[in-house]
Design a protein around this motif. Structure first.
Motif, PDB file in Angstrom:
ATOM      1  N   GLY A 157       0.794  -1.232   0.000  1.00 55.55           N
ATOM      2  CA  GLY A 157       0.000   0.000   0.000  1.00 55.55           C
ATOM      3  C   GLY A 157       0.822   1.275   0.000  1.00 55.55           C
ATOM      4  N   ASP A 168       3.107   5.523  -2.890  1.00 53.11           N
ATOM      5  CA  ASP A 168       3.676   6.868  -3.038  1.00 53.11           C
ATOM      6  C   ASP A 168       5.128   6.962  -2.574  1.00 53.11           C
ATOM      7  OD1 ASP A 168       3.060   6.520  -0.387  1.00 53.11           O
ATOM      8  OD2 ASP A 168       2.138   8.484  -0.108  1.00 53.11           O
ATOM      9  N   ARG A 200       2.688  14.032   2.112  1.00 54.48           N
ATOM     10  CA  ARG A 200       2.275  12.634   1.977  1.00 54.48           C
ATOM     11  C   ARG A 200       0.831  12.515   2.420  1.00 54.48           C
ATOM     12  NH1 ARG A 200       6.436   9.667   2.684  1.00 54.48           N
ATOM     13  NH2 ARG A 200       5.483   8.424   1.056  1.00 54.48           N
ATOM     14  N   LYS A 201       0.117  11.573   1.824  1.00 61.35           N
ATOM     15  CA  LYS A 201      -1.275  11.430   2.253  1.00 61.35           C
ATOM     16  C   LYS A 201      -1.367  10.488   3.452  1.00 61.35           C
ATOM     17  CE  LYS A 201      -2.849   7.779  -0.911  1.00 61.35           C
ATOM     18  NZ  LYS A 201      -1.690   7.254  -1.553  1.00 61.35           N
ATOM     19  N   VAL A 253      -2.890   7.498   5.579  1.00 58.80           N
ATOM     20  CA  VAL A 253      -3.499   6.230   5.171  1.00 58.80           C
ATOM     21  C   VAL A 253      -4.039   5.511   6.397  1.00 58.80           C
ATOM     22  CG1 VAL A 253      -2.091   5.819   3.111  1.00 58.80           C
ATOM     23  CG2 VAL A 253      -1.259   5.083   5.322  1.00 58.80           C
ATOM     24  N   LYS A 298      -4.542   2.038   6.355  1.00 56.25           N
ATOM     25  CA  LYS A 298      -4.006   0.682   6.358  1.00 56.25           C
ATOM     26  C   LYS A 298      -2.789   0.619   5.450  1.00 56.25           C
ATOM     27  CE  LYS A 298      -8.205  -1.960   7.029  1.00 56.25           C
ATOM     28  NZ  LYS A 298      -9.185  -2.768   6.345  1.00 56.25           N
ATOM     29  N   ALA A 325       0.262   3.333   8.544  1.00 53.56           N
ATOM     30  CA  ALA A 325      -0.563   4.366   9.188  1.00 53.56           C
ATOM     31  C   ALA A 325       0.151   4.936  10.404  1.00 53.56           C
ATOM     32  CB  ALA A 325      -1.908   3.767   9.596  1.00 53.56           C
ATOM     33  N   ARG A 359       2.922   7.274   9.366  1.00 49.50           N
ATOM     34  CA  ARG A 359       2.440   8.597   8.916  1.00 49.50           C
ATOM     35  C   ARG A 359       2.036   9.460  10.111  1.00 49.50           C
ATOM     36  NH1 ARG A 359       1.581   7.762   2.823  1.00 49.50           N
ATOM     37  NH2 ARG A 359       3.599   6.753   2.716  1.00 49.50           N
TER      38      ARG A 359
END
Ligand code: B12
Ligand SMILES: Nc1nc2c(ncn2[C@@H]2O[C@H](COP(=O)(O)OP(=O)(O)OP(=O)(O)O)[C@@H](O)[C@H]2O)c(=O)[nH]1
Ligand SMILES: [Mg+2]
Length: 398
Positions: A83, A86, A135-136, A138, A140, A145, A148
């Motif tokens: 996942g 990016d 960065r986005k 997330v 999962k 996660a 981040r």
């Protein structure tokens, strides 16, 4: 101020061509980029796991041994599978990667390959242009996660946040409690390792991790490892390169730059610890930067147990009187007892601790030796007081 761009660099196999990655790491650091260096002889899984946990924008691979088409492609594939689409993959290998190879690698999702003769400034420019974006968040998988959220905490501190004002952190981490209350509530055991630069803290932690992993098949351990940096500048975060046993899915390791804070930890450490103690780890291990005589990094009961790792070469008896951590550490490890001065050091430190009239333990180790009995003894001291979470689990099973 925004966070420095953060990348991970690694070498799959090293046959002696290590000067390129060392040159490139230094060039990136000089230009304000934070580099988590994983070292060499690394499997694809080790590289992608580290990149996810460290929440880097890109992975830079230096490869001079051939097999680059397959290796780079597999890194991209594993990232996508987990996942982390990016996280970009880029790198070089001087004259060993041809233009045709690079075309094939780009088709498999590699971002950029740099050839022999590319000025270093061009690579720095590329990283700054392409890998500095947001960065986005997330949901999962869990480690991505968590990684981040840790970045969001660091970001809030870089933007002038304080413990009380960490909006991103609080929004991202459902119910953050004060780490001390989490510790008091007895969820996770937090162990702090400190000591002078090069005393063997990382090597020791890595050996302890092996013992944690062998003890059962389920528990998870987090490591927050610090290296020095000046505010707004780059840093080499190199503790991962020393880790061997900690390259494991049950270990979540995060390298942190101190970003100008003196004393061994980062301004964001406490909040990151808060998050980790609420994230289902049985143990959280903190490694400070190499500290000086005056350092007291674990104030206010930030950790449950403090381990001071000493090198036998601290100087003379007089120097021991000046090391304030010797007054407060729960356990003092004299590492590198394979060295000549170890016997004298052990006896001098023992005498120094006797003056404190506290129940401090002293352990002699050779961390770089596998199955060292001193490390076994230290492991017993750490686990003697069961992680409260493990104890609760045992009760449930009974
Ligand atoms: C210096 C060098 C050595 C040194 C390495 C010293 C060291 N500590 O690294 C020594 C003398 C040890 C060496 C040994 C060997 N070498 Co040699 N070596 C080189 C040489 C001349 C330069 C490599 C280098 O480090 N350059 C400096 C870096 C910064 O520049 P660069 O390599 O051009 O890389 C650029 C980009 O690719 C990019 N880049 C590289 N890595 C990364 C990573 C990231 C993240 C990024 C963003 C960019 C990037 O950065 C540079 C920008 O300009 C190359 C020739 C070449 N042109 O590649 C041969 C070369 C790599 N070596 C080669 C060989 C064959 C060997 C030996 C096997 C020779 C022998 N028969 O003994 C041995 C193997 C090692 C061993 N087991 O002993 C061959 C490889 C052939 C192949 N595989 O296709 C080359 C290509 C020479 C040739 N034309 O034959 N070597
Ligand atoms: N002789 C000897 N060397 C050791 C021992 N343990 C570690 N080392 C070496 O000491 C060096 C530094 O080890 P690290 O574990 O990186 O030390 P550190 O305290 O984490 O260093 P910083 O994080 O930079 O402060 C490495 O080269 C290790 O191999 C030991 O027991 N004996
Ligand atoms: Mg270290």
């Amino acid at each position: 101020m925004s966070l420095p761009i953060r990348i991970l660099t690694a070498v799959p196999i090293c046959d002696g061509h290590d000067s390129a990655i060392n040159t490139i790491n230094l060039e990136f650091i000089r230009h304000g980029i934070e580099v988590v260096y994983l070292g060499f002889h690394r499997y694809v899984g080790d590289i992608t796991r580290a990149a996810i946990q460290e929440d880097v924008a890109a992975i830079g691979i230096s490869s001079y041994n051939g097999g680059h088409i397959e290796f780079f492609a597999e890194v991209v594939r594993q990232l996508r599978k987990q996942g982390a689409n990016d996280i970009a993959v880029f790198g070089g290998g001087g004259g060993t990667i041809t233009h045709d190879d690079a075309k094939a690698m780009k088709r498999s999702g590699v971002d950029q390959i740099f050839f022999a003769g590319t000025p270093l400034a061009d690579m720095v420019g590329y990283v700054k242009k392409h890998y500095g974006g947001k960065r986005k968040a997330v949901a999962k998988p869990a480690d991505l996660a968590l990684a981040r959220k840790l970045t969001a905490i660091e970001e809030s501190f870089a933007n002038g946040g304080s413990k009380r004002r960490t909006p991103n952190a609080e929004r991202n981490s459902d119910k953050i409690r004060n780490p001390r209350s989490a510790v008091r509530n007895g969820k996770t055991k937090v162990i702090g390792f400190t000591g002078p630069g090069g005393a063997g803290k990382t090597t020791l932690i890595d050996e302890l991790i092996l013992r944690f992993l062998n003890r059962d098949s389920k528990s998870r351990i987090a490591i927050l490892s610090h290296d020095p940096s000046v505010i707004g500048e780059g840093a080499l975060l190199g503790d991962r390169a020393t880790m061997i046993n900690s390259q494991d899915d049950r270990v979540f390791m995060r390298s942190m730059a101190t970003r100008g804070q003196a004393g061994g930890l980062s301004p964001a450490t406490e909040s990151c610890l808060e998050l980790l103690t609420n994230s289902d780890f049985d143990y959280v291990i903190i490694e400070t930067v190499g500290t000086g005589q005056e350092a007291l990094p674990f104030r206010d009961q930030l950790v449950d147990q403090t381990i001071l790792v000493m090198n036998p070469d601290y100087g003379a008896r007089l120097q021991l009187q000046k090391i304030v951590m010797l007054d407060v550490a729960d356990v003092v490890v004299v590492n590198k007892t394979d060295l000549e001065r170890a016997k004298a050091a052990l006896s001098e430190i023992e005498q120094r601790l006797t003056q404190n009239k506290r129940q401090q333990q002293i352990v002699a180790t050779v961390a770089k030796r596998h199955r060292d009995r001193g490390v076994d003894e230290l492991f017993e001291l750490i686990t003697a007081e069961e992680s409260p979470k493990r104890a609760a689990k045992k009760l449930q099973r009974a």
